[in-house]
Design a protein around this motif. Structure first.
Motif, PDB file in Angstrom:
ATOM      1  N   ALA A 382       0.830  -1.208   0.000  1.00  0.00           N
ATOM      2  CA  ALA A 382       0.000   0.000   0.000  1.00  0.00           C
ATOM      3  C   ALA A 382       0.866   1.261   0.000  1.00  0.00           C
ATOM      4  N   ILE A 383       1.951   1.229   0.766  1.00  0.00           N
ATOM      5  CA  ILE A 383       2.837   2.398   0.792  1.00  0.00           C
ATOM      6  C   ILE A 383       3.551   2.555  -0.537  1.00  0.00           C
ATOM      7  N   ALA A 384       3.989   1.436  -1.124  1.00  0.00           N
ATOM      8  CA  ALA A 384       4.756   1.500  -2.367  1.00  0.00           C
ATOM      9  C   ALA A 384       3.912   1.912  -3.558  1.00  0.00           C
ATOM     10  N   SER A 385       2.593   1.806  -3.440  1.00  0.00           N
ATOM     11  CA  SER A 385       1.742   2.111  -4.587  1.00  0.00           C
ATOM     12  C   SER A 385       1.826   3.568  -5.016  1.00  0.00           C
ATOM     13  N   GLN A 386       2.205   4.473  -4.110  1.00  0.00           N
ATOM     14  CA  GLN A 386       2.268   5.887  -4.469  1.00  0.00           C
ATOM     15  C   GLN A 386       3.590   6.267  -5.102  1.00  0.00           C
ATOM     16  N   PHE A 387       4.519   5.320  -5.204  1.00  0.00           N
ATOM     17  CA  PHE A 387       5.817   5.617  -5.791  1.00  0.00           C
ATOM     18  C   PHE A 387       5.892   5.213  -7.265  1.00  0.00           C
ATOM     19  N   GLU A 388       4.743   4.980  -7.867  1.00  0.00           N
ATOM     20  CA  GLU A 388       4.630   4.663  -9.284  1.00  0.00           C
ATOM     21  C   GLU A 388       5.500   3.457  -9.633  1.00  0.00           C
ATOM     22  N   LYS A 389       6.469   3.602 -10.541  1.00  0.00           N
ATOM     23  CA  LYS A 389       7.245   2.470 -11.029  1.00  0.00           C
ATOM     24  C   LYS A 389       8.398   2.088 -10.109  1.00  0.00           C
ATOM     25  N   ARG A 390       8.658   2.886  -9.086  1.00  0.00           N
ATOM     26  CA  ARG A 390       9.761   2.572  -8.177  1.00  0.00           C
ATOM     27  C   ARG A 390       9.266   1.616  -7.098  1.00  0.00           C
ATOM     28  N   ASP A 391       9.926   0.503  -6.946  1.00  0.00           N
ATOM     29  CA  ASP A 391       9.514  -0.515  -5.981  1.00  0.00           C
ATOM     30  C   ASP A 391      10.244  -0.277  -4.664  1.00  0.00           C
ATOM     31  N   ILE A 392       9.507   0.246  -3.702  1.00  0.00           N
ATOM     32  CA  ILE A 392      10.108   0.562  -2.406  1.00  0.00           C
ATOM     33  C   ILE A 392       9.921  -0.563  -1.403  1.00  0.00           C
ATOM     34  N   ARG A 393       9.169  -1.602  -1.776  1.00  0.00           N
ATOM     35  CA  ARG A 393       8.865  -2.664  -0.817  1.00  0.00           C
ATOM     36  C   ARG A 393      10.097  -3.355  -0.247  1.00  0.00           C
ATOM     37  N   PRO A 394      11.124  -3.657  -1.031  1.00  0.00           N
ATOM     38  CA  PRO A 394      12.302  -4.306  -0.417  1.00  0.00           C
ATOM     39  C   PRO A 394      12.987  -3.443   0.633  1.00  0.00           C
ATOM     40  N   LEU A 395      12.781  -2.145   0.570  1.00  0.00           N
ATOM     41  CA  LEU A 395      13.437  -1.255   1.526  1.00  0.00           C
ATOM     42  C   LEU A 395      12.678  -1.139   2.843  1.00  0.00           C
TER      43      LEU A 395
END
Length: 824
Positions: A382-395
């Protein structure tokens, strides 16, 4: 006081002094427990995790709440016992408006009945806390006292009559000890909140033990925590035991309390250390970096700071509660991961809104910290969805997260996202409180920096609006300017420069310096600059102008002081007419030979001193000469002789340069290098620099005529103008110039008194035409009606001319207009 108590042993003495272990419980406005001390755990048998967030009526000894033989809660059965004052059940239900005390007996599994005294204080003010309850195991205190006295349970009736009560703190000097110690048992409170609660306790009444109707003993908390030396010795014993393979004492409740106390002390020391590291500067960017570096890695592994758009832009205080459209700028990111891991995914400088389902939105709308023990896969997505194409989930997935608001005056300026590595202990409730306190202190520091940045922006805007935009070419001269703000706090100052077009193709050159910095100096600079503009338009001689400016400054206030250098350049006469009011002298660079010199001028007193005459001198110049006028911020540095700066100014001004702008930059660089090499740390004050190349106007580009006060001279004026323009090759301007000259000469002849009218044409970058007469009344632009026979002359001039104007002269007035030269 009871005489038997005074003669008891150590434990009885402890009782007499009121130094007893206390359980501390805080109840919020919903009736739920928000703080549960280790003393409450020992007294009531419930662990902290089993108490926080649960109804207080299920955990505390409430008078009459549960019959002794009915249902038994997991924490024991409660029975009424000799209640005093307002019962605690009413207090927990929200009907307590004054301090109350009572006595109850608590039955806890695997323990005998516990005789409990309680004191309840209603809390007022901001925050969710509503009720503070103090509890004490008086039964154990009585038993310890009897064992010390060697008596049985039924011999001492004095202790059977012990009861809780209140007294004003003025009755007992021990109040100061309670005020110092009570905040240490409120670790869930901020410093301000605990101070507020302690103040309310002392105001409502000091807790006391009543041994009879007349004998009262002040209660002083006994935390039961060993002294620092004893704690160090205990740690050494534990280390030796571990080395010898012996069992450790870590499971001891007293040891657990010692560790809790040490943890609280550690957090307080951490907050104190952070407070000393942040706020060393009023620069907003530097303050943000200080806050981020202060928490990484000691408190967290990743710290991202977000601020509202208005704060970053240096605008006013943000209004209203943030919503899903509010833009938040990522202004800092500090982490312990490998370099570059976060930079591409969450770059500093990015702005974004936050959806309502995120913990960030909850934090910024409620203004309260949000604790996420572990970021789940779903939340990470849910948090990563606002970062468009950047995948922040591993962080972020699997990490512990704490979001704390940066507030000032109950307005959220921003928030910090704190993340810990999965292998590190998750954020707990104490971390939440520590983070909230850290954010509160950081918010105040950021607000101070924001206010300073905003005020500085206002001052700079004010100053920029007052600094003129001087055209690079004036009649007979080229001009270049520089303004550099200072590097000290309050760097906006009162330095200014200006140039004013005067009659006769002359130009006034002005440089001034108001003493001081900040808004007041900038505002005074604007007033003085406007006054110089107005008086220059009256064509006042330099010395007279400074005299009038001095009088004005004294009328504005006795604290208004400024230096000023005023020069009038006449390109036809090749002459400078200069007056000085306490300013550093200008540098004249001769075209012939390229040498430079400081002009020897009468110094004069600064503007605002009053009662000091001003003198003006005339200096002959040649075409191509340059004059350099600046404020002392360029040549003077604290602790250095100003002569060094003036010598460097003369030397650097004489260097050849490709353009006027390059010449200005050469001067500034040379002065910066000089003071840097002298170890003075560079320039601190603001700087105004004006350089003019005095090109002059050749005699063949000037034509003058004197016209008698006779209407026939109007025809002559038209004829000579047409002939002169033909000689200059400007035939295309003849018709317009002839018409406008006819109108101006006609008006001048009509209003002149005795002196002949003077007509002048000057060919430069434009064609300038001036008509002088001895009438001091300036003409005005009129709207002539269909039947009016006059009033149209200036209207014709305003339509045909590139620029036109009027000004007073020493002998009358001048009316002029300019025409753009045709391209060749």
């Amino acid at each position: 006081m009871n005489r038997g108590i005074e003669t008891d042993g150590a434990v009885a003495e402890q009782a007499a002094s009121g130094r007893i272990p206390l359980a501390v419980v805080v109840v919020d406005r919903e009736g739920l427990v928000s703080h549960w001390s280790s003393g409450a755990r020992r007294l009531f048998g419930a662990a902290k995790e089993e108490a926080i967030g649960y109804p207080a009526v299920d955990l505390l000894p409430v008078s009459g709440a549960l019959p002794e033989d009915d249902d038994v809660s997991p924490y024991g059965a409660y029975a009424a016992y000799d209640g005093l004052g307002h019962d605690l059940e009413s207090s927990l239900d929200g009907r307590l408006y004054y301090p109350a005390a009572g006595r109850a007996r608590l039955t806890v599994p695997e323990r005998e009945r516990v005789d409990v005294l309680w004191w309840a204080y209603p809390l007022v003010g901001p925050g969710p806390e509503r009720l503070l309850v103090l509890g004490a195991d008086v039964g154990r205190l009585q038993e310890d006292a009897r064992e010390q006295r060697g008596t049985d349970r039924h011999r001492d009736t004095g202790y059977e009559r012990v009861a809780p009560g209140f007294a004003l703190h003025t009755d007992f000097p021990g109040a100061d000890e309670l005020a110092r110690g009570l905040p240490e048992i409120l670790p869930s409170m901020s410093v301000d909140e605990s101070a507020r609660i302690v103040g309310q306790i002392l105001e409502l009444g000091y807790p006391v033990l009543e041994f009879s109707q007349n004998d009262r003993v002040p209660v002083t908390p006994d935390w039961g925590v060993p002294r620092r030396v004893e704690r160090r010795a205990r740690r050494e014993r534990a280390a030796r035991a571990a080395a010898q393979g012996l069992p450790s004492a870590q499971d001891d409740p007293d040891e657990a309390e010692d560790l809790e106390y040490a943890a609280v002390r550690e957090r307080l020391e951490f907050l104190n250390e952070v407070s000393g590291r942040i706020g060393t500067s009023l620069d907003l960017s530097r303050t943000i970096v200080e806050v981020s570096k202060a928490v990484v890695p000691r408190f967290t592994d990743v710290a991202g700071t977000y601020l509202r758009e208005q704060v970053v832009a240096g605008e006013g205080f943000p209004e209203g509660v943030p919503d899903t459209t509010t833009m938040w700028h990522r202004v800092a990111l500090e982490h312990t991961d490998e370099p570059g891991r976060w930079d591409d995914v969450v770059p500093v400088g990015e702005a974004m809104p936050f959806p309502a389902h995120t913990p960030f939105f909850q934090c910024m709308t409620t203004g309260d910290p949000v604790l996420v023990p572990r970021i789940s896969e779903g939340m990470g997505h849910a948090i990563a969805s606002q970062f468009e194409k950047r995948d922040i989930r591993p962080l972020i997935t699997g990490r512990s997260m704490l979001v704390v608001p940066l507030k000032a005056r109950d307005v959220v300026l921003g928030f910090m996202i704190l993340l810990r590595h999965p292998e590190r202990p998750v954020f707990n409730d104490m971390d939440r409180v520590t983070g909230a306190e850290l954010a509160a202190r950081a918010g105040l520091v950021l607000d101070n920096a924001r206010m300073y940045t905003y005020q500085e922006s206002v001052a700079e805007t004010l100053q920029d609006s007052m600094l003129p935009h001087i055209p690079p070419r004036m009649a007979g001269c080229d001009i270049a300017t520089r303004y550099l703000p200072g590097t000290l706090l309050g760097r906006v100052g009162g330095d200014w420069f200006d140039s004013v077009k005067l009659p006769g193709a002359r130009t006034a050159l002005v440089v001034g310096d108001v003493m001081g910095h900040g808004l007041n100096s900038a505002a005074m600079m604007g007033q003085l600059r406007t006054a110089v503009q107005t008086m220059a338009a009256l064509d006042l001689p330099p010395a007279r102008l400074l005299r009038n400016l001095d009088d004005l400054a004294q009328r504005l206030g006795d604290t208004y002081l400024a230096t000023c250098l005023y020069a009038v350049y006449d390109p036809i006469a090749s002459e400078l007419h200069i007056a000085n009011a306490g300013h550093i002298p200008p540098v004249l660079v001769r075209a012939d030979g390229g040498h430079s010199e400081l002009l020897d001028l009468p110094t004069g007193a600064p503007i605002g001193v009053g009662g000091v005459p001003f003198e003006a001198v005339r200096v002959r110049v040649e075409p191509g000469d340059r004059i350099v006028m600046c404020t002392d911020g360029l040549v003077e540095v604290r602790g250095e002789d100003i002569g060094v700066g003036l010598a460097t100014l003369c030397e650097s001004a004489a260097h050849p340069a490709a353009s006027m702008d390059d010449a200005c930059d050469t001067i500034i660089r040379a002065l910066a290098v000089t003071f840097s090499e002298a170890g003075r740390g560079g320039r601190k004050d603001d700087v105004a620099l004006l350089m003019a190349r005095l090109n002059g106007i050749a005699p063949q580009d000037v034509a003058e005529w004197r016209l008698a006060l006779d209407p026939v001279e109007v025809g002559r004026a038209r004829a000579v103008v047409r002939e002169q323009l033909h000689d200059w090759g400007l035939e295309r301007l003849a018709d317009s110039a002839e018409l406008m000259v006819s109108e101006l000469v006609t008006n001048a002849l009509r209003h002149s008194h005795s002196r002949p009218v003077e007509l002048r044409l000057v060919r430069g970058d434009t064609l300038l035409c001036e008509v002088d007469d001895d009438d001091h009344d300036l003409p005005t632009l009129l709207n002539a009606g269909p039947a009016d026979e006059s009033g149209r002359g200036l209207r014709v001039v305003s339509v045909l001319a590139r620029e036109w104007g009027t000004s007073r002269t020493a002998t009358g007035k001048a009316v002029w207009f300019e025409l753009t030269l045709p391209r060749r």
